[in-house]
Design an enzyme around this catalytic site. Structure first.
Site, mmCIF file in Angstrom:
data_model
loop_
_atom_site.group_PDB
_atom_site.id
_atom_site.type_symbol
_atom_site.label_atom_id
_atom_site.label_comp_id
_atom_site.label_asym_id
_atom_site.label_seq_id
_atom_site.Cartn_x
_atom_site.Cartn_y
_atom_site.Cartn_z
ATOM 1 N N LYS A 173 18.569 9.057 -59.727
ATOM 2 C CA LYS A 173 17.271 9.724 -59.631
ATOM 3 C C LYS A 173 16.513 9.545 -60.945
ATOM 4 O O LYS A 173 16.799 10.196 -61.945
ATOM 5 C CB LYS A 173 17.432 11.221 -59.347
ATOM 6 C CG LYS A 173 16.112 11.844 -58.940
ATOM 7 C CD LYS A 173 15.909 13.268 -59.385
ATOM 8 C CE LYS A 173 15.415 13.423 -60.774
ATOM 9 N NZ LYS A 173 14.077 12.869 -61.077
ATOM 10 N N GLY A 225 17.831 13.801 -70.816
ATOM 11 C CA GLY A 225 16.533 14.465 -70.695
ATOM 12 C C GLY A 225 16.444 15.588 -71.709
ATOM 13 O O GLY A 225 17.142 15.573 -72.733
ATOM 14 N N SER A 226 15.624 16.575 -71.414
ATOM 15 C CA SER A 226 15.397 17.654 -72.382
ATOM 16 C C SER A 226 16.590 18.608 -72.413
ATOM 17 O O SER A 226 17.358 18.705 -71.443
ATOM 18 C CB SER A 226 14.138 18.422 -71.983
ATOM 19 O OG SER A 226 14.324 18.979 -70.697
ATOM 20 N N VAL A 229 16.399 21.330 -69.530
ATOM 21 C CA VAL A 229 16.854 20.893 -68.201
ATOM 22 C C VAL A 229 18.351 20.571 -68.243
ATOM 23 O O VAL A 229 19.088 20.871 -67.292
ATOM 24 C CB VAL A 229 16.023 19.693 -67.693
ATOM 25 C CG1 VAL A 229 16.586 19.163 -66.385
ATOM 26 C CG2 VAL A 229 14.563 20.098 -67.496
ATOM 27 N N GLY A 230 18.816 20.020 -69.351
ATOM 28 C CA GLY A 230 20.249 19.724 -69.485
ATOM 29 C C GLY A 230 21.104 20.974 -69.328
ATOM 30 O O GLY A 230 22.161 20.950 -68.701
ATOM 31 N N GLU A 247 22.916 14.006 -72.440
ATOM 32 C CA GLU A 247 22.257 13.494 -73.647
ATOM 33 C C GLU A 247 20.874 14.123 -73.686
ATOM 34 O O GLU A 247 20.063 13.898 -72.785
ATOM 35 C CB GLU A 247 22.112 11.960 -73.590
ATOM 36 C CG GLU A 247 23.410 11.208 -73.648
ATOM 37 C CD GLU A 247 24.159 11.371 -74.960
ATOM 38 O OE1 GLU A 247 23.550 11.802 -75.973
ATOM 39 O OE2 GLU A 247 25.365 11.084 -74.965
ATOM 40 N N CYS A 281 14.104 9.930 -78.243
ATOM 41 C CA CYS A 281 15.011 11.032 -78.588
ATOM 42 C C CYS A 281 15.445 10.900 -80.032
ATOM 43 O O CYS A 281 15.760 11.886 -80.685
ATOM 44 C CB CYS A 281 16.213 11.032 -77.664
ATOM 45 S SG CYS A 281 17.004 9.430 -77.559
ATOM 46 N N GLU A 382 11.494 19.965 -81.027
ATOM 47 C CA GLU A 382 11.177 18.598 -80.612
ATOM 48 C C GLU A 382 9.769 18.574 -80.031
ATOM 49 O O GLU A 382 9.471 19.288 -79.077
ATOM 50 C CB GLU A 382 12.176 18.122 -79.550
ATOM 51 C CG GLU A 382 11.966 16.667 -79.175
ATOM 52 C CD GLU A 382 12.928 16.194 -78.095
ATOM 53 O OE1 GLU A 382 13.001 16.844 -77.032
ATOM 54 O OE2 GLU A 382 13.599 15.172 -78.303
HETATM 55 P P1 NAD Z 1 13.254 16.206 -68.518
HETATM 56 O O1 NAD Z 1 14.396 17.050 -68.942
HETATM 57 O O2 NAD Z 1 11.987 16.859 -68.161
HETATM 58 O O3 NAD Z 1 13.681 15.325 -67.237
HETATM 59 C C1 NAD Z 1 14.812 14.483 -67.254
HETATM 60 C C2 NAD Z 1 15.227 14.195 -65.816
HETATM 61 O O4 NAD Z 1 15.721 15.398 -65.220
HETATM 62 C C3 NAD Z 1 14.093 13.726 -64.913
HETATM 63 O O5 NAD Z 1 14.566 12.735 -64.039
HETATM 64 C C4 NAD Z 1 13.728 14.988 -64.155
HETATM 65 O O6 NAD Z 1 13.092 14.752 -62.911
HETATM 66 C C5 NAD Z 1 15.097 15.603 -63.950
HETATM 67 N N1 NAD Z 1 15.113 17.037 -63.658
HETATM 68 C C6 NAD Z 1 14.143 17.948 -63.875
HETATM 69 N N2 NAD Z 1 14.565 19.181 -63.473
HETATM 70 C C7 NAD Z 1 15.826 19.030 -63.007
HETATM 71 C C8 NAD Z 1 16.811 19.909 -62.472
HETATM 72 N N3 NAD Z 1 16.560 21.218 -62.329
HETATM 73 N N4 NAD Z 1 18.009 19.416 -62.103
HETATM 74 C C9 NAD Z 1 18.282 18.098 -62.261
HETATM 75 N N5 NAD Z 1 17.398 17.203 -62.750
HETATM 76 C C10 NAD Z 1 16.178 17.661 -63.124
HETATM 77 O O7 NAD Z 1 13.050 15.129 -69.684
HETATM 78 P P2 NAD Z 1 11.927 14.011 -69.829
HETATM 79 O O8 NAD Z 1 10.626 14.683 -70.145
HETATM 80 O O9 NAD Z 1 11.986 13.071 -68.684
HETATM 81 O O10 NAD Z 1 12.463 13.210 -71.116
HETATM 82 C C11 NAD Z 1 12.238 13.632 -72.422
HETATM 83 C C12 NAD Z 1 13.474 14.306 -72.994
HETATM 84 O O11 NAD Z 1 14.586 13.436 -72.894
HETATM 85 C C13 NAD Z 1 13.343 14.607 -74.477
HETATM 86 O O12 NAD Z 1 13.835 15.899 -74.736
HETATM 87 C C14 NAD Z 1 14.225 13.554 -75.134
HETATM 88 O O13 NAD Z 1 14.737 13.904 -76.393
HETATM 89 C C15 NAD Z 1 15.290 13.398 -74.122
HETATM 90 N N6 NAD Z 1 15.981 12.122 -74.288
HETATM 91 C C16 NAD Z 1 17.247 12.155 -74.816
HETATM 92 C C17 NAD Z 1 17.949 10.973 -75.038
HETATM 93 C C18 NAD Z 1 19.330 10.986 -75.610
HETATM 94 O O14 NAD Z 1 20.041 10.002 -75.461
HETATM 95 N N7 NAD Z 1 19.769 12.044 -76.275
HETATM 96 C C19 NAD Z 1 17.343 9.754 -74.700
HETATM 97 C C20 NAD Z 1 16.052 9.756 -74.168
HETATM 98 C C21 NAD Z 1 15.390 10.961 -73.955
#
Ligand code: NAD
Length: 492
Positions: A173, A225-226, A229-230, A247, A281, A382
């Protein structure tokens, strides 16, 4: 054009019939396509397909699985330019960087395909006679792969390719802002010969993500992701004891000592702070500078930042593209205001760009705050945009304390010509990645990637470390003595 999900080897629309638009963040009049706004039922269909396919895929010899992946790597390489252009159009970073993103997917796919002929375990001596002992990696099952928009092909490849080489099946996804790169990637896997059901793609938002992280037949959740959400993903997956790989966010630091090559440090801070419009990130969003060289560094950094060319990433000569979305550029604006109110000194930038062609996209000036205090929100949180916070320090110890003084622990770097300082910082910074005389960005695929504290939960992607996410160890004992032998009890 309307793009479909990919479930069980077929490109199909969502059962619910809803779609969403994908538009260019540099030019909102540019409609890239419509994509499936999938439902939990679509996610369940994909998991069912992946569960069925797992029964046979896990038994395909790993070198044969890898042959398909080698073909996929070659196909991505052949289409690198096309995929890079699609990516710039859908998420904005400049073409040079999207080429790098696609290249990372190529590198990762070749690297992990090579694991098809390794996947090493161990053979060890048994403490008993006529007994053989070894450990092997076994696949885990269906993996849910949930990814962000900032590395739309690289990050999916970090997860999907090791999952496949280990013998798992995948439901992918992607972020709603970058579904085209996901379609491109999955299309290549299909063309390379990945069998139906082994990789499935379901586009959509949080509903689909929640359906995957709570589905009883999903064994592994790999999420980037963030942090907010993580945390939710972790909680949702916990009750079923799924293996969860997270991550998340970062607030990375460049430390510049009084003996640093200042020009090199300025180059690094420009690239680390404003590359990908600060939306990495690992972005160098904090810079800690020794007081002896603070003024010289700031003067050069501001001058070079003012000269950055901001615009549509498809235009040659543009060095920084737009933020990815209206929400993201609004977040940048909000933090600029917070920084001002906290008393940080705005050294350059600070405004959204709205004139002429800029009005059609989400552009913001590259922005530097000086005289930032470590406890300020702009130094702690961030922002994920083109905003760099510069702080002073009096010593290496102070720089390290400031560097470690955030909730995140992804990447850090030091500029110094003193090997003692470099090794001290290398040892004492509690981050997953560390650079000497380079910015906080620039990871290579064959080393582990990930962070500590609120950035990660102890797993790593990339390198052979990624195999630990997508496989489990099985220890095997073969007794060929023909009699009962009891470990820890029998002595002969
Ligand atoms: P996000 O957390 O908004 O979304 C990430 C993913 O999670 C998307 O596919 C989103 O649709 C999905 N999602 C949203 N709600 C969810 C839920 N309740 N359950 C499961 N999945 C859900 O992040 P973003 O805005 O897409 O990306 C930016 C963030 O990602 C920043 O915080 C950045 O630091 C982080 N990031 C981290 C790394 C790393 O390796 N540490 C790498 C790239 C980006």
């Amino acid at each position: 054009m309307t793009f479909n999900n990919y479930i069980d080897g077929r490109w199909v629309p969502s059962r619910g019939g809803a779609v969403f638009e994908n538009r260019n963040p540099a030019d909102q009049t540019d409609l890239i396509g419509t994509f499936q706004e999938s439902t939990p039922e679509d996610a369940a269909d994909a998991v069912a397909a992946a569960s069925r396919a797992y029964a046979s895929w896990r038994l395909v010899p790993a070198p044969k699985r890898a042959e398909i992946l080698f073909r996929a790597a070659a196909l991505i390489a052949a289409r690198k330019e096309e995929f890079a252009r699609d990516m710039t159009r859908e998420m904005g970073k400049v073409l040079e960087e999207t080429r790098g993103d696609v290249q990372e997917a190529i590198d990762m796919t070749y690297f992990m395909a090579g694991e098809g002929r390794r996947l090493y375990g161990q053979t060890v001596p048994s403490e008993l006679r006529n007994k053989f002992a070894m450990s092997v990696r076994q696949p885990v099952g269906v993996c849910a792969v949930i990814t962000p928009w900032n590395f739309p092909m690289a990050i999916p490849s970090w997860k999907i390719i090791p999952a496949l080489v280990c013998g798992n099946t995948v439901v992918f996804k992607p972020a709603t802002l970058t579904p085209l790169s996901a379609v491109n990637f999955v299309g290549v896997l299909e063309e390379a010969g990945v069998p139906p059901g082994v990789v499935n793609l379901v586009t959509g938002g949080a509903d689909v993500g929640t359906a995957l992280t709570t589905h009883p037949d999903v064994s592994v959740v790999s999420f980037t992701g963030s942090t907010a959400v993580g945390r939710l993903v972790n909680q949702n997956a916990a009750s079923a004891f799924k293996k969860v790989h997270l991550e998340m966010g970062g607030k990375n630091v460049v430390m510049i000592m009084d003996d640093a090559q200042l020009e090199l440090a300025v180059d690094g801070c420009l690239w680390g702070g404003f590359g990908t419009t600060g939306q990495r990130c690992t972005a160098a969003s904090r810079v800690v500078v020794h007081e002896q060289v603070y003024e010289d560094f700031v003067e050069a950094f501001v001058e070079r930042t003012r000269a950055l060319r901001v615009g549509n990433g498809l235009d040659p000569g543009v060095q920084m593209g737009p933020s990815v979305s209206d929400a993201q550029v609004a977040t940048v604006g909000r933090y600029v205001e917070i920084g001002r109110q906290e008393g940080a000194r705005l050294l350059t930038g600070g405004r959204r760009l709205c004139d002429g062609a800029y009005a059609r996209g989400f552009f913001h000036e590259p922005t530097i705050f000086g005289d930032v205090q470590p406890a300020m929100a702009v130094a702690q949180e961030e922002i994920f945009g083109p905003v760099v916070s510069v702080m002073r320090c009096r010593s290496l110890d102070e720089a390290i304390a400031i560097g470690n003084g955030v909730t995140y622990g992804l990447s850090a770097s030091i500029y110094t010509r003193d090997v003692n300082k470099a090794f001290t910082a290398m040892r004492d910074m509690y981050t997953g990645i560390f650079y000497v005389n380079a910015p906080t960005i620039g990871a290579e695929v064959h080393l582990p990637f990930g962070g500590t504290k609120a950035t990660g939960n102890g797993h790593r992607e990339a390198g052979v470390a990624a195999l630990d996410v997508f496989s489990e160890w099985k220890s095997i004992y073969v007794d060929f003595s023909g009699r009962l032998q009891r470990a820890q009890i029998d002595t002969e």
